[in-house]
Every structure is written in structure tokens, then in C-alpha cells.
Design an enzyme around this catalytic site. Structure first.
Site, PDB file in Angstrom:
ATOM      1  N   GLU A   1     -24.275  41.459  14.634  1.00  0.00           N
ATOM      2  CA  GLU A   1     -25.485  40.642  14.709  1.00  0.00           C
ATOM      3  C   GLU A   1     -25.310  39.423  15.599  1.00  0.00           C
ATOM      4  O   GLU A   1     -26.282  38.915  16.153  1.00  0.00           O
ATOM      5  CB  GLU A   1     -25.909  40.187  13.305  1.00  0.00           C
TER       6      GLU A   1
ATOM      7  N   HIS B   1      -6.906  61.613  10.148  1.00  0.00           N
ATOM      8  CA  HIS B   1      -7.084  63.058  10.041  1.00  0.00           C
ATOM      9  C   HIS B   1      -8.503  63.479  10.409  1.00  0.00           C
ATOM     10  O   HIS B   1      -8.894  64.627  10.168  1.00  0.00           O
ATOM     11  CB  HIS B   1      -6.725  63.522   8.632  1.00  0.00           C
TER      12      HIS B   1
ATOM     13  N   LYS C   1     -38.549  45.903  11.035  1.00  0.00           N
ATOM     14  CA  LYS C   1     -39.336  45.397   9.916  1.00  0.00           C
ATOM     15  C   LYS C   1     -40.828  45.418  10.241  1.00  0.00           C
ATOM     16  O   LYS C   1     -41.659  45.800   9.407  1.00  0.00           O
ATOM     17  CB  LYS C   1     -38.896  43.975   9.553  1.00  0.00           C
TER      18      LYS C   1
END
Length: 427
Positions: free
Chosen positions: A283, A304, A418
Site C-alpha cells: 500500500e 516443494h 469500493k
């Protein structure tokens, strides 16, 4: 005073000396901008002095006194928040969980919109004696607001008129929906400082209150941060300042085309710390088409799966490794008579010794494969060193943002999704 340090052995060979000489002036310029609070976002740099001010004030004593009264009544705590409102506390709780016996069970909610998770939590809370902390500057961020509404109703049905004694808010001092709700219901409340953004707030009541409930020594945490802050703020010599060393290394590697930084832990209890780190840098730096992409892995498990790509895939990444020298509890390999699994050659060694050997071997292999490694040396996992680590990363992050010529303390891109979501929900 023992401090966290940076090992440059495994990345310096990748950085041409002439590039270092050019960028060093940018580093010191960014340092001055941050310390003098003259750059973009300067109104959100209160965290720079926060550990020192917290120690000098009565904040810690007030927190401990207040929560002691609530803790007598409960066996679990629900912490509602998203992003910086919960990641720091969860990172520290998970890091210390293997060596502590927490006073109460901690649940985190309001960090997604997963109905199944919240349904299961409510079932657990039916059988638990709990308190609720809700952390939000405004009180209107959708994920925690939904969770608070639902859990608040559950608590009211369970505890009736005494529910106000079990709800703590951490919010704005003067405004916002949650501030208004706090006043109307007489909830105990703590303030989110106006000059500290969410992802830099773990050393404020945002992190300290839930941590105190979990049995974490918040005084030691803040002390570690304060000791590191003295080095970061007062030492401009890069050879003596680990935050400057870290900021410089990652900026140089970014300039050379390494666009992805992978945060590596070799202890699974530190995985949540990687989540906090990702938000801090993602951010803060990811703006205007710039910034390193922050990712995280847990070794040796992820060796792995992702180990193959890191070793032999596109040369777009470097690793930042959290090297922990000592752990509190360990297990030794026993020697057995028939040696059925052929592991007697490890007899007497502890798992942490073997883990550190795996780390050393992996670093050597990845560096040989063209992947730079920044190693951050941490003496042990304790409140004190976690406090140091938090401040080191925060300080380096502020410098990194200014070196990129972006505002490290805003997050305008977060608002885009948003707006679309509210439109689709017909808000």
C-alpha cells in the site's frame, strides 16, 4: 544493546558500485524528507516518534488497567478489523503463540466477507464468554462494519443490558460512525491517532489493546521499537543503520529490474508477519506505475512448490529472509538402534539446527541461480525483537516511498473497488 542487523553478503555482488554511488544521495535525501516531515503525507508521520511518546505517556498503564477488569469476565476475545486494524496484532500474536500460554482465545473477524466463517464464529461464541473489540477509523469500512453489526447483535442477545461492559472501540477521537456509536452506548474507547495511518498503527492502541488481552508484554514490544527508532532516526551513516541498508538494497535491486520482493520465513509462526509486511510495502509503494510487488513464502514448506520457480524461473525477484538465530523450544533427533529410516546421521541435532542448515543451503543455491538475498538477522522471536523489526520495516518503507517519489502514506487505489462495489450494491 543487541539489535537486528542486515547481512549484505548475498546481494552486494548483484549491485554495481557505480549504481550504489549514484543512489546513495537519493537515499539520504529521502531520509531527510522523512525525518524532517517535509514530504507528501507528512501529516501521517506521527508513528516516527510514537514508541518514545508511548513510553513517556500513561498509555500502556491505562491499557493494562482497563483490560484487567474485562479479562476477569471472559475466556475469549473477538477482534473486528481489516488491513492495518488487525494484521499487526495478528502477526505478533501468531509469532509468539508457540512459546506463550495466552490468557484467552483470540478470534479475528471483519477481515473478509465470508459468511461461512462468521457463521462458524457465532456458533463458537454461543459457548464462550467473550468480549468484543472493533477497530475502525470511520466505522463504515464494509467488512468490519458488517461483522460488528452481526456480532454486536449476538452479544446484546447474550448479555443484555450489561453488553456495554464487553465492547471496546478503537476509533477516531472526534468523528465517524463508530465514534458516535461509542458515545451513544458508553463503550470503553481508545483513540486511533490522526497522524498515524492504519498500516503504521500496530504500536498504538490499535495493536496494543488486543495484544495485551492475548498476554503479550506490550511494554517490551514498545521498548524494542523505541530502541530501534533511536538508531533509525539518529544514525545517518548507512553502515550503522539497518533501515537505511534495507531501503538501499531493495531500491538498487528494483533499479536493476528485480520487480518482485519475496518475504521468506523459515518458522511458520512468522507467516502472519509476512502478511503484515505485504500490506505495509504494497500500500505504501505501489503507486503511479511504480513499486516492488511484495509476496511471501514459508520455507521449507514452499520449497516443494515455489522453490523451483525461485531457483530457475524468470529472474524478476529477490528474497528478503528473516533469519532467526534462536528459538525458545526445540526438539532433538533421537538415535535408534535399527536406523530403519537412515536418519541416525542426524541424531543429536535439533530441528532448528537442521532448519538453519536448510536455510543456508537454499540461500547459496538461489544466489548461485541469480536470485539476490537480503538477510535480516533476528536474535530470537520475542516482544522486544518484534518491536525492533516492526519499526525497522516502517522506517525503511517511508524512505522507500520517497525514493520512488510517491506518497508512502496514502492508498488512493484502494478506493476504486469500493466505489464499484457500493454502486453494484445500490448504496
Amino acid at each position: 544493546m543487541n539489535t537486528i542487523s542486515i547481512n549484505n553478503e548475498y546481494f552486494k555482488e548483484f549491485i554495481p558500485l557505480e549504481l550504489y554511488d549514484v543512489i546513495i544521495d537519493e537515499l539520504y535525501s529521502a531520509f531527510d524528507t522523512l525525518i524532517n516531515k517535509t514530504g507528501e503525507g507528512k501529516e501521517f508521520t506521527g508513528w516516527i516518534n510514537s514508541p518514545e511518546l508511548t513510553i513517556e505517556s500513561s498509555v500502556i498503564n491505562d491499557i493494562m488497567e482497563q483490560i484487567s477488569q474485562v479479562k476477569k469476565k471472559i475466556d475469549s476475545l473477538v477482534v473486528v478489523g481489516i488491513g492495518g486494524s488487525y494484521l499487526g496484532a495478528k502477526a505478533i500474536i501468531d509469532a509468539l503463540k508457540p512459546q506463550l500460554k495466552p490468557d484467552i482465545k483470540i478470534h479475528f473477524a471483519g477481515n473478509d466477507i465470508n459468511g461461512q466463517n462468521l457463521h462458524n464464529l457465532l456458533i463458537n461464541l454461543d459457548n464462550e464468554d467473550y468480549a468484543l473489540i472493533v477497530i475502525s477509523k470511520s466505522g463504515t469500512t464494509l467488512e468490519p462494519a458488517i461483522a460488528f453489526r452481526i456480532i454486536k447483535q449476538h452479544a446484546e442477545n447474550k448479555y443484555g443490558t450489561k453488553v456495554f461492559e464487553r465492547i471496546i472501540t478503537i476509533t477516531d477521537e472526534k468523528k465517524g460512525t463508530l465514534h458516535k456509536t461509542t458515545l451513544e452506548n458508553n463503550y470503553k474507547s481508545y483513540v486511533i491517532p490522526d497522524d498515524i495511518g492504519g498500516r503504521f498503527s500496530v504500536l498504538t492502541p490499535v495493536g496494543l489493546v488486543p495484544l495485551a488481552f492475548a498476554g503479550i508484554n506490550i511494554e517490551e514490544l514498545v521498548k524494542g521499537a523505541n530502541d530501534m527508532s533511536k538508531i533509525c532516526r539518529n544514525e545517518k551513516d548507512i553502515s550503522k543503520n539497518p533501515a537505511l541498508q534495507y531501503a538501499m538494497a531493495r531500491y538498487c535491486l528494483y533499479a536493476l529490474g528485480f520487480d518482485v520482493e519475496i518475504f521468506v520465513t523459515y518458522l511458520s509462526q512468522l507467516n502472519s508477519f509476512g502478511e503484515w509486511w505485504k500490506q505495509l510495502f504494497g500500500e505504501s509503494e505501489g503507486k503511479n506505475g511504480k513499486g516492488l510487488f511484495p509476496a511471501s513464502v514459508s520455507f521449507t514448506t514452499d520449497l516443494h512448490s515455489l522453490g523451483q520457480f525461485i531457483q530457475s524461473g524468470s529472474k524478476i525477484l529477490f528474497e528478503t529472509i528473516l533469519h532467526v538465530e534462536n528459538i525458545s523450544n526445540d526438539v532433538s533427533i533421537p538415535k535408534i538402534e535399527n536406523d530403519f529410516d537412515g536418519l541416525n546421521y542426524l541424531a543429536g541435532k535439533t530441528l532448528h539446527q537442521i532448519n538453519k542448515t536448510a536455510e543456508k543451503a537454499t540461500v547459496q543455491a538461489h544466489v548461485e541461480g541469480g536470485v539476490p538475498n537480503i538477510i535480516i538477522n533476528v536474535p530470537n522471536i520475542s516482544e522486544y525483537y518484534l518491536g525492533q523489526l516492526i519499526y525497522l520495516f516502517e522506517f525503511a518503507c517511508g524512505i522507500g516511498g520517497y525514493m520512488l517519489n510517491v506518497n508512502p502514506f496514502d492508498q488512493p487505489g484502494v478506493e476504486n473497488y469500493k466505489k464499484n462495489m457500493f454502486k453494484l450494491l445500490q448504496y
